[in-house]
Design a protein around this motif. Structure first.
Motif, PDB file in Angstrom:
ATOM      1  N   VAL A  63       1.147  -1.238  -0.194  1.00 33.77           N
ATOM      2  CA  VAL A  63      -0.268  -0.271   0.094  1.00 33.77           C
ATOM      3  C   VAL A  63       0.923   1.331   0.439  1.00 33.77           C
ATOM      4  O   VAL A  63       1.964   1.040   0.408  1.00 33.77           O
ATOM      5  N   TRP A  64       0.603   2.099  -0.761  1.00 36.07           N
ATOM      6  CA  TRP A  64       1.355   3.775  -0.474  1.00 36.07           C
ATOM      7  C   TRP A  64       0.753   3.827   0.975  1.00 36.07           C
ATOM      8  O   TRP A  64       0.237   3.532   1.919  1.00 36.07           O
ATOM      9  N   ARG A  65       1.748   4.274   1.486  1.00 38.47           N
ATOM     10  CA  ARG A  65       1.987   5.369   3.114  1.00 38.47           C
ATOM     11  C   ARG A  65       1.547   6.213   2.854  1.00 38.47           C
ATOM     12  O   ARG A  65       1.735   7.332   1.996  1.00 38.47           O
ATOM     13  N   SER A  66       0.380   6.300   4.232  1.00 39.61           N
ATOM     14  CA  SER A  66       0.100   7.696   4.699  1.00 39.61           C
ATOM     15  C   SER A  66       0.650   8.956   4.241  1.00 39.61           C
ATOM     16  O   SER A  66       0.627  10.134   3.833  1.00 39.61           O
ATOM     17  N   THR A  67       1.787   8.803   5.198  1.00 43.66           N
ATOM     18  CA  THR A  67       3.012  10.053   4.543  1.00 43.66           C
ATOM     19  C   THR A  67       4.169   8.943   4.922  1.00 43.66           C
ATOM     20  O   THR A  67       4.183   8.524   5.223  1.00 43.66           O
ATOM     21  N   THR A  68       5.287  10.186   4.196  1.00 49.22           N
ATOM     22  CA  THR A  68       6.632   9.876   4.466  1.00 49.22           C
ATOM     23  C   THR A  68       7.368  10.332   4.848  1.00 49.22           C
ATOM     24  O   THR A  68       6.899  11.970   4.279  1.00 49.22           O
ATOM     25  N   THR A 121       1.806  11.569   1.554  1.00 46.84           N
ATOM     26  CA  THR A 121       2.031  10.240   0.044  1.00 46.84           C
ATOM     27  C   THR A 121       0.971   9.261   0.104  1.00 46.84           C
ATOM     28  O   THR A 121       0.384   9.157  -1.194  1.00 46.84           O
ATOM     29  N   GLY A 122      -0.323   9.302   0.664  1.00 49.36           N
ATOM     30  CA  GLY A 122      -1.535   8.440   0.844  1.00 49.36           C
ATOM     31  C   GLY A 122      -2.233   9.189  -0.188  1.00 49.36           C
ATOM     32  O   GLY A 122      -3.228   8.789  -0.836  1.00 49.36           O
ATOM     33  N   LYS A 123      -2.078  10.484  -0.314  1.00 48.38           N
ATOM     34  CA  LYS A 123      -3.005  11.349  -1.839  1.00 48.38           C
ATOM     35  C   LYS A 123      -2.096  11.390  -2.723  1.00 48.38           C
ATOM     36  O   LYS A 123      -0.777  11.717  -3.426  1.00 48.38           O
ATOM     37  N   ALA A 124      -3.327  10.867  -3.789  1.00 42.74           N
ATOM     38  CA  ALA A 124      -3.325  10.826  -4.902  1.00 42.74           C
ATOM     39  C   ALA A 124      -2.259  12.074  -5.653  1.00 42.74           C
ATOM     40  O   ALA A 124      -1.750  11.631  -6.366  1.00 42.74           O
ATOM     41  N   ASN A 125      -3.551  13.541  -5.907  1.00 49.40           N
ATOM     42  CA  ASN A 125      -2.326  14.581  -6.664  1.00 49.40           C
ATOM     43  C   ASN A 125      -0.986  14.816  -5.636  1.00 49.40           C
ATOM     44  O   ASN A 125      -0.459  15.087  -6.475  1.00 49.40           O
ATOM     45  N   SER A 177       1.581  -1.246  -8.733  1.00 52.17           N
ATOM     46  CA  SER A 177       0.483  -0.628  -8.097  1.00 52.17           C
ATOM     47  C   SER A 177      -0.184  -1.020  -6.635  1.00 52.17           C
ATOM     48  O   SER A 177      -0.453  -1.724  -6.588  1.00 52.17           O
ATOM     49  N   PRO A 178       0.433  -0.222  -5.937  1.00 52.37           N
ATOM     50  CA  PRO A 178      -0.033  -0.346  -4.519  1.00 52.37           C
ATOM     51  C   PRO A 178      -1.388   0.232  -4.359  1.00 52.37           C
ATOM     52  O   PRO A 178      -1.901   0.992  -4.616  1.00 52.37           O
ATOM     53  N   GLY A 179      -2.250  -0.496  -3.367  1.00 55.01           N
ATOM     54  CA  GLY A 179      -3.417  -0.063  -2.502  1.00 55.01           C
ATOM     55  C   GLY A 179      -3.305   1.008  -1.897  1.00 55.01           C
ATOM     56  O   GLY A 179      -2.349   1.904  -1.207  1.00 55.01           O
ATOM     57  N   ASN A 180      -4.407   0.989  -1.610  1.00 50.74           N
ATOM     58  CA  ASN A 180      -4.934   2.483  -0.993  1.00 50.74           C
ATOM     59  C   ASN A 180      -5.420   2.238   0.209  1.00 50.74           C
ATOM     60  O   ASN A 180      -6.432   1.261   0.491  1.00 50.74           O
TER      61      ASN A 180
END
Length: 198
Positions: A63-68, A121-125, A177-180
């Motif tokens: 998954v994408w990390r919410s914050t990095t 980094t959890g945000k697509a934009n 293609s990480p998940g959310n």
């Protein structure tokens, strides 16, 4: 007497309510652990501690990390490729366009990374901005481009989900293609009781 009633109420709340998950999420979490063959005996024996440990163990779902942390991203960037070069050929408007493109990439990256300890980094934009700022860097007149390390950045802003997070996540869940995440956190032992409907 008041202390006894208060203590009883706090005990009941601790073991009857899930602090982090909703009833809909609990249904999905229960289905996930019941589908795990290694947990069958633990479920039958009501071994809540072992089940909580399984929920909190890493899975293979990415998954994408919410914050990095900014430092993680900065360390993965190919800074040499982000350093503006002199145009190989051409002058006038071509050179201006080339320099503007380079400066735009650097400015966008500075905006994303500057002044903060971490990046959302959890945000697509935000991910799209990082990708754009570190991809297709103009290397000179004539359309040639180079990379600023997006592939490395992409690797630095993802992680394996826990089994609980995987059960509630969306997406493919691979490195490409990480998940959310829709839920992030640890499942406590008392939450297992609620999840399992006991």
């Amino acid at each position: 007497m008041k202390k006894l009633i208060l203590s009883a109420l706090l005990f009941w709340l601790a073991f009857s309510a899930s602090a982090f998950t909703t009833s809909t999420e609990n249904v999905l979490l229960k289905a996930a652990i019941e589908a795990e063959p290694t947990m069958t005996e633990n479920i039958a024996n009501g071994e809540d501690g072992i089940m909580a440990a399984w929920f909190n163990s890493p899975s293979t779902f990415i998954v994408w990390r919410s914050t990095t942390p900014v430092s993680d991203i900065a360390n993965s960037i190919n800074w040499a490729n982000l350093t503006p070069e002199n145009p190989v050929t051409g002058a006038g408007q071509d050179a201006v366009n080339w320099l503007s493109a380079c400066q735009g990439k650097v400015l966008n990256l500075q905006t994303l990374l500057g002044g903060g300890v971490s990046v959302a980094t959890g945000k697509a934009n935000i991910r799209a901005g990082l990708q754009d700022a570190t991809s297709n860097i103009p290397s000179g007149i004539g359309g040639a481009t180079k990379g600023g390390g997006w592939a490395n950045i992409m690797a630095s802003i993802q992680r394996p989900a826990t089994n609980a997070e995987k059960a509630l996540a969306t997406g493919t869940g691979t490195a490409l293609s990480p998940g959310n995440l829709t839920f992030e956190g640890r499942i406590q032992v008392n939450e297992v009781i609620t999840i399992m409907g006991r």
